[in-house]
Design a protein around this motif. Structure first.
Motif, PDB file in Angstrom:
ATOM      1  N   ARG A 147       0.799  -1.231   0.000  1.00 17.34           N
ATOM      2  CA  ARG A 147       0.000   0.000   0.000  1.00 17.34           C
ATOM      3  C   ARG A 147       0.831   1.281   0.000  1.00 17.34           C
ATOM      4  NH1 ARG A 147      -5.302   0.274   0.171  1.00 17.34           N
ATOM      5  NH2 ARG A 147      -6.458  -1.682   0.269  1.00 17.34           N
ATOM      6  N   ALA A 175      -0.392   3.031  -3.469  1.00 19.61           N
ATOM      7  CA  ALA A 175      -1.308   3.982  -2.827  1.00 19.61           C
ATOM      8  C   ALA A 175      -1.973   4.936  -3.814  1.00 19.61           C
ATOM      9  CB  ALA A 175      -0.559   4.772  -1.757  1.00 19.61           C
ATOM     10  N   ARG A 176      -1.192   5.575  -4.672  1.00 14.56           N
ATOM     11  CA  ARG A 176      -1.777   6.569  -5.575  1.00 14.56           C
ATOM     12  C   ARG A 176      -2.693   5.921  -6.605  1.00 14.56           C
ATOM     13  NH1 ARG A 176       1.823  11.286  -8.093  1.00 14.56           N
ATOM     14  NH2 ARG A 176       1.709  11.858  -5.887  1.00 14.56           N
ATOM     15  N   GLU A 220      -5.886   5.060  -4.811  1.00 16.08           N
ATOM     16  CA  GLU A 220      -6.621   6.291  -4.479  1.00 16.08           C
ATOM     17  C   GLU A 220      -7.295   6.892  -5.707  1.00 16.08           C
ATOM     18  OE1 GLU A 220      -5.605  10.820  -2.888  1.00 16.08           O
ATOM     19  OE2 GLU A 220      -4.223   9.176  -2.458  1.00 16.08           O
ATOM     20  N   GLU A 221      -6.625   6.840  -6.855  1.00 16.75           N
ATOM     21  CA  GLU A 221      -7.158   7.457  -8.067  1.00 16.75           C
ATOM     22  C   GLU A 221      -7.955   6.483  -8.926  1.00 16.75           C
ATOM     23  OE1 GLU A 221      -3.835   9.336  -9.944  1.00 16.75           O
ATOM     24  OE2 GLU A 221      -3.514  10.752  -8.274  1.00 16.75           O
ATOM     25  N   GLU A 224       3.313   8.000   5.207  1.00 16.72           N
ATOM     26  CA  GLU A 224       2.547   7.363   4.127  1.00 16.72           C
ATOM     27  C   GLU A 224       1.808   6.119   4.584  1.00 16.72           C
ATOM     28  OE1 GLU A 224       2.393   8.448   0.872  1.00 16.72           O
ATOM     29  OE2 GLU A 224       3.519  10.234   1.473  1.00 16.72           O
ATOM     30  N   PRO A 233      -0.785   3.498   6.066  1.00 19.28           N
ATOM     31  CA  PRO A 233      -2.228   3.576   6.317  1.00 19.28           C
ATOM     32  C   PRO A 233      -2.509   3.819   7.782  1.00 19.28           C
ATOM     33  CG  PRO A 233      -1.686   1.673   4.938  1.00 19.28           C
ATOM     34  CD  PRO A 233      -0.384   2.246   5.431  1.00 19.28           C
TER      35      PRO A 233
END
Length: 341
Positions: free
Chosen positions: A279, A283-284, A287-288, A337, A339
């Motif tokens: 993650r 992550a990005r 998220e996107e 960064e 979680p």
């Protein structure tokens, strides 16, 4: 002062210098014979020929004309009175004497190079060579390094994304950043190397929403063995992950071999299958909406498959200012960064 007194004083000083002269353990205090030490450029050329396997390759490695390397080899042979290489239609090979001689001098040359680099590193706080896992390098580190460079503008950063670990003892790098699964084969920390755990994270399978929608349903980790899997340098990563989640079969897994994590992630974004990630790296994309965690919210998926990022450096360089500053910055940046849950 009269001449006799001056002579006596000089003799006294010289005697004191002799008495106080430090003795270095392991070698003679007298100089080696000049005949015993060939010209270093010739020795270096011979070493390059032996290591690289030919005069032309040695010339490229040392950035010299091949005629210069040939001349150095002749110098070595004249100096030692031995035939060190054999000329063949396809190039040169070491003779038995040449191989034996190189085995004896190679360790000394490596020791000389490493001792010199060690000395240089003690005074050089403006350069850091970093080897890093490709996924973290491409998807996270390069985007964050600007903050470190702004804080320490005099430090020159060189980042090499690679699955391989450097030989830190031989000065291949100053810092190594590895991601190590807590299952499968043990990761051995070499002697003289110190480590810091930067983060411990679940290793997750990620895929595009389009792939998940069209692929067979996923209700448990072992279901992934029947999906299109995206492999890095081998299928071993997926085999170990599946085994840690209860998959018994040792048969072949489907999916292409893409060699590096950033390539498997890109393939996953394009709907080609499921990649292993974590993650921080993903992550990005998550998220996107480009990728989803295929096991998210499924109770059968658990945290058996954890992995940790390790910061590795030589113990004797652990507290060098440049290493310490980068370690502190990196540890703090990764912690931000993680979680929250």
């Amino acid at each position: 002062m009269n001449p006799q007194a001056a002579t006596q004083e000089i003799s006294t000083v010289e005697a004191g210098m002799t008495a106080d002269k430090p003795k270095t353990k392991g070698f003679s205090a007298t100089l080696p014979s000049r005949k015993a030490l060939p010209p270093f450029e010739a020795l270096r050329a011979f070493d390059a020929v032996a290591r690289l396997g030919g005069i032309r390759k040695a010339a490229q490695g040392l950035e010299r004309d091949h005629a210069v390397i040939s001349r150095h080899i002749r110098t070595m042979e004249a100096w030692t009175g031995a035939v060190l290489v054999e000329r063949t239609p396809t190039g040169v090979t070491l003779t038995d004497q040449g191989r034996q001689y190189h085995e004896q001098i190679a360790t000394a040359i490596d020791a000389l190079a490493n001792a010199t680099l060690d000395l240089m590193k003690q005074s050089d706080e403006e350069a850091l060579q970093i080897w890093c896992m490709p996924g973290l390098a491409f998807h996270w580190l390069t985007g964050k390094l600007g903050a470190f460079e702004a804080a320490y503008p005099n430090v020159a950063i060189e980042v090499r994304p690679t699955e391989a670990s450097p030989d830190l003892a031989a000065n291949e790098a100053d810092i190594d950043i590895r991601f190590v699964p807590q299952y499968g084969a043990d990761f051995q920390i070499p002697q003289g190397i110190r480590q810091l755990e930067l983060a411990c994270l679940p290793i997750i399978g990620v895929a595009s929403p389009d792939y998940v929608e069209k692929a067979p349903p996923i209700t448990k980790p072992t279901d992934l063995a029947d999906h299109q899997l995206l492999h890095e340098e081998s299928s071993e990563y997926w085999q170990d992950w599946l085994a840690a989640n209860g998959h018994k079969s040792k048969g072949e897994l489907t999916g292409p071999l893409l060699w590096q994590g950033h390539l498997t992630m890109d393939a996953a974004r394009h709907g080609r299958g499921i990649a292993l990630s974590n993650r921080i790296v993903a992550a990005r994309d998550i998220e996107e909406g480009r990728l989803v965690d295929v096991g998210e919210s499924i109770p059968a998926f658990n945290d058996k498959t954890l992995g940790k990022y390790l910061f590795l450096a030589r113990a004797d360089r652990w507290d060098l200012p440049s290493v310490r500053r980068f370690r502190t910055w990196l540890h703090t940046a990764i912690a931000k960064e993680l979680p929250s849950s």
